[in-house]
Motif scaffolding. Structure first.
Motif, PDB file in Angstrom:
ATOM      1  N   LEU A  92       0.445  -1.716  -0.033  1.00  0.00           N
ATOM      2  CA  LEU A  92       0.442  -0.111   0.111  1.00  0.00           C
ATOM      3  C   LEU A  92       0.982   0.604   0.049  1.00  0.00           C
ATOM      4  N   ALA A  93       1.021   2.132  -0.912  1.00  0.00           N
ATOM      5  CA  ALA A  93       1.603   3.404  -1.064  1.00  0.00           C
ATOM      6  C   ALA A  93       1.036   4.336  -0.745  1.00  0.00           C
ATOM      7  N   GLY A  96      -2.221   6.202  -5.652  1.00  0.00           N
ATOM      8  CA  GLY A  96      -2.531   4.776  -5.865  1.00  0.00           C
ATOM      9  C   GLY A  96      -1.539   3.726  -7.726  1.00  0.00           C
ATOM     10  N   HIS A  98       0.516   3.691  -6.847  1.00  0.00           N
ATOM     11  CA  HIS A  98       2.364   3.055  -6.224  1.00  0.00           C
ATOM     12  C   HIS A  98       1.855   1.687  -5.730  1.00  0.00           C
ATOM     13  N   HIS A  99       0.751   1.856  -5.465  1.00  0.00           N
ATOM     14  CA  HIS A  99       0.404   0.655  -4.894  1.00  0.00           C
ATOM     15  C   HIS A  99       0.544  -0.968  -5.694  1.00  0.00           C
ATOM     16  N   SER A 100       1.434  -1.599  -5.463  1.00  0.00           N
ATOM     17  CA  SER A 100       1.506  -2.532  -5.847  1.00  0.00           C
ATOM     18  C   SER A 100       1.129  -4.508  -4.623  1.00  0.00           C
ATOM     19  N   PRO A 170       6.435  -0.059  -0.489  1.00  0.00           N
ATOM     20  CA  PRO A 170       6.200   0.809  -1.348  1.00  0.00           C
ATOM     21  C   PRO A 170       7.423   1.562  -1.658  1.00  0.00           C
ATOM     22  N   ASP A 172       7.444   5.451  -3.253  1.00  0.00           N
ATOM     23  CA  ASP A 172       6.855   6.963  -3.516  1.00  0.00           C
ATOM     24  C   ASP A 172       7.610   7.258  -3.675  1.00  0.00           C
ATOM     25  N   ALA A 183       1.380   3.864   4.768  1.00  0.00           N
ATOM     26  CA  ALA A 183       1.485   3.257   3.704  1.00  0.00           C
ATOM     27  C   ALA A 183       2.779   1.585   4.519  1.00  0.00           C
TER      28      ALA A 183
ATOM     29  N   ILE B 129      -8.565   0.038  -6.257  1.00  0.00           N
ATOM     30  CA  ILE B 129      -8.382   0.271  -5.186  1.00  0.00           C
ATOM     31  C   ILE B 129      -9.408   0.268  -3.905  1.00  0.00           C
ATOM     32  N   TYR B 133      -9.450  -2.192  -0.677  1.00  0.00           N
ATOM     33  CA  TYR B 133      -8.689  -1.191   0.647  1.00  0.00           C
ATOM     34  C   TYR B 133      -9.902  -0.639   0.414  1.00  0.00           C
ATOM     35  N   ARG B 136      -9.873   3.429   0.433  1.00  0.00           N
ATOM     36  CA  ARG B 136      -9.138   3.954   1.157  1.00  0.00           C
ATOM     37  C   ARG B 136      -8.985   4.942  -0.245  1.00  0.00           C
TER      38      ARG B 136
END
Lengths: 232, 232
Positions: A92-93, A96, A98-100, A170, A172, A183, B129, B133, B136
C-alpha cells in the motif's frame, strides 16, 4: 551459475531489474509451489488450466485422467507456457499509482509431451506422491495396472524460464512521503490448517510421522520446498 | 438463475458433475480472488501471466503499465482465457490414484479490449482500489494525469465461464477402507499476516479503519469477497 538463456519470449521487459534467469532463483520458486497454471492453444483459442505439478531437474511434470481433454491434446507435443505464482504481500503506497504486490513468479516455456513407458510413468507418479508427502508412497497399497492405464503423465522440459520477484516496502514519489496516509505491506501467505481425518478412517490409525511438516499454521510454500529439498 | 451457456470450449468434461455455469457459483469464486492467470496467444505461442484483477458485472478488468507487452498486445481485442483458482485442501486417500485436491476454480473466456476514455479508466482504477481496500481511494492524493496516461486498463466481458469445485473427504475404493492407512484432508488457505508499516511512514499515521478486515490471521479469500460484497 546455471541459467536459462532468455529470448524475446521469456525476457522480462517491464521492470526488468526484477527479472532473473538462473536455476538458483527459478527452482526454489517452482519447488515451493503445488499448483501451476498451464497455457496451451487449441485452434487459436488460448486455454489455461490450473494443475498440480512437480519438477525433476529442468523438467516439469503434471498428470491427470487419460480422458482429460487437456492431457490428450498435450500428449502429441505442443507449445506450453507454465506459470507459478506466490503472492507474498499487498503493498500500500501513498498514491494509487504506486500500489503494488510482493510476489515471486516463474514463467516457463517448453513443449509438452506424453511420458512414455509404464515404468517411467509409475516412477514419476511415485515421485509426485513422495515429493508432497514424505514417505507416503511406502504406506499406500501398490498402484493397480488399471490405475496407471487410466492416468496420463505429461512432461515439459524447460526451454526458457524467467522469474520475477518483488519484495519490500512501497516506493513512493518523494513529495508523497509527507502525506498523512498509511503505507506499508500487508503480508499474505498460504498456510496449512488442522488435518481432518476421513470420517471413515479405520479406528486406531494415526496421522503419519512423515507428514509432521504439515503442522497447523505451517507455511505451505516453505513446507513444499523442504519436501523437495529432502528428495534431492 | 442467471447462467453462462457453455459450448465445447467451456463445458467441464472430466468429472462433469463438478462443473457449474451459474453466476451464483462463478461470481463468488472470482470475488474471493485477487490474482488471475490470463492466457493469450502471440504468433501461435501460448503465454500465461499472473495479474491482479477485478470484476464489474460480467466483465473482468486488469491493468498495468502502458508499456507492458501483454497489455499492448491485448488492447486490440484478442481471445483470452482467465483462470482463478483457490486451493482449499490436500486430499489424502488410501491409494495413490485417489489422492486429490479440494479447490474452487473458474475458467472464463472472452475477448480482451482496451478500456477507452480517461473517465472510465479512472473510474475502474478507483473501483480496483476500493474493492481491495475499502475507503482507501478517499485517503489517497488524486491520480495525476501522467499516471493515468502511463496506465492501461483492459476489460474482458465474459462470454463463457465454468466453475469447478471439489470439497469433502477422499473417496476410496471400497476394499481400501479396511487398510491401515491414514486418510483425510489437510486444509490449505491464504491468510493475512500482521501489517508492516513502511519504515518511512510519517510519525503519528495509524492503520486505516477501513482496512480492519485485514486482521492478522484473517482468511484472504473471505475478506476479499466481503470487500466485493460491500461495493455491491
Amino acid at each position: 551459475m546455471n541459467a536459462f538463456t532468455p529470448t524475446d519470449r521469456s525476457r522480462v521487459k517491464r521492470l526488468h531489474e526484477r527479472g532473473k534467469y538462473d536455476e538458483a532463483t527459478i527452482f526454489p520458486i517452482l519447488d515451493a509451489a503445488f499448483i501451476a497454471h498451464i497455457a496451451y492453444v487449441i485452434d487459436g483459442q488460448p486455454f489455461v488450466t490450473p494443475t498440480a505439478f512437480w519438477r525433476e531437474g529442468r523438467t516439469l511434470y503434471w498428470h491427470g485422467s487419460a480422458a482429460s481433454r487437456m492431457l490428450r491434446f498435450q500428449e502429441a507435443g505442443v507449445p506450453a507456457c507454465v506459470a507459478v505464482t506466490h503472492l507474498d504481500g499487498l503493498v500500500l503506497a501513498r498514491s494509487g499509482f504506486h500500489h503494488s504486490l510482493n510476489y515471486r513468479s516463474v514463467m516457463a516455456f517448453g513443449t509438452a509431451h506424453l511420458v512414455v513407458g509404464a515404468a517411467e510413468e509409475a516412477r514419476q507418479l511415485d515421485l509426485f506422491i513422495d515429493r508432497l508427502y514424505p514417505g507416503r508412497r511406502a504406506e499406500l497399497r501398490p498402484n493397480e495396472t488399471q490405475e496407471l492405464k487410466a492416468t496420463t503423465v505429461i512432461r515439459m522440459e524447460i526451454e526458457e524460464a524467467s522469474a520475477k520477484i518483488r519484495t519490500g516496502p512501497p516506493k513512493d514519489d518523494e513529495p508523497d512521503y509527507a502525506l498523512d496516509c498509511w503505507a506499508g505491506v500487508i503480508p499474505v501467505a498460504q498456510v496449512v490448517g488442522e488435518a481432518i481425518a476421513d470420517p471413515l478412517l479405520k479406528a486406531g490409525v494415526s496421522f503419519p510421522k512423515g507428514l509432521a511438516g504439515y503442522a497447523p499454521g505451517a507455511r505451505f510454500d516453505a513446507l513444499l520446498k523442504d519436501c523437495a529439498d529432502k528428495l534431492g
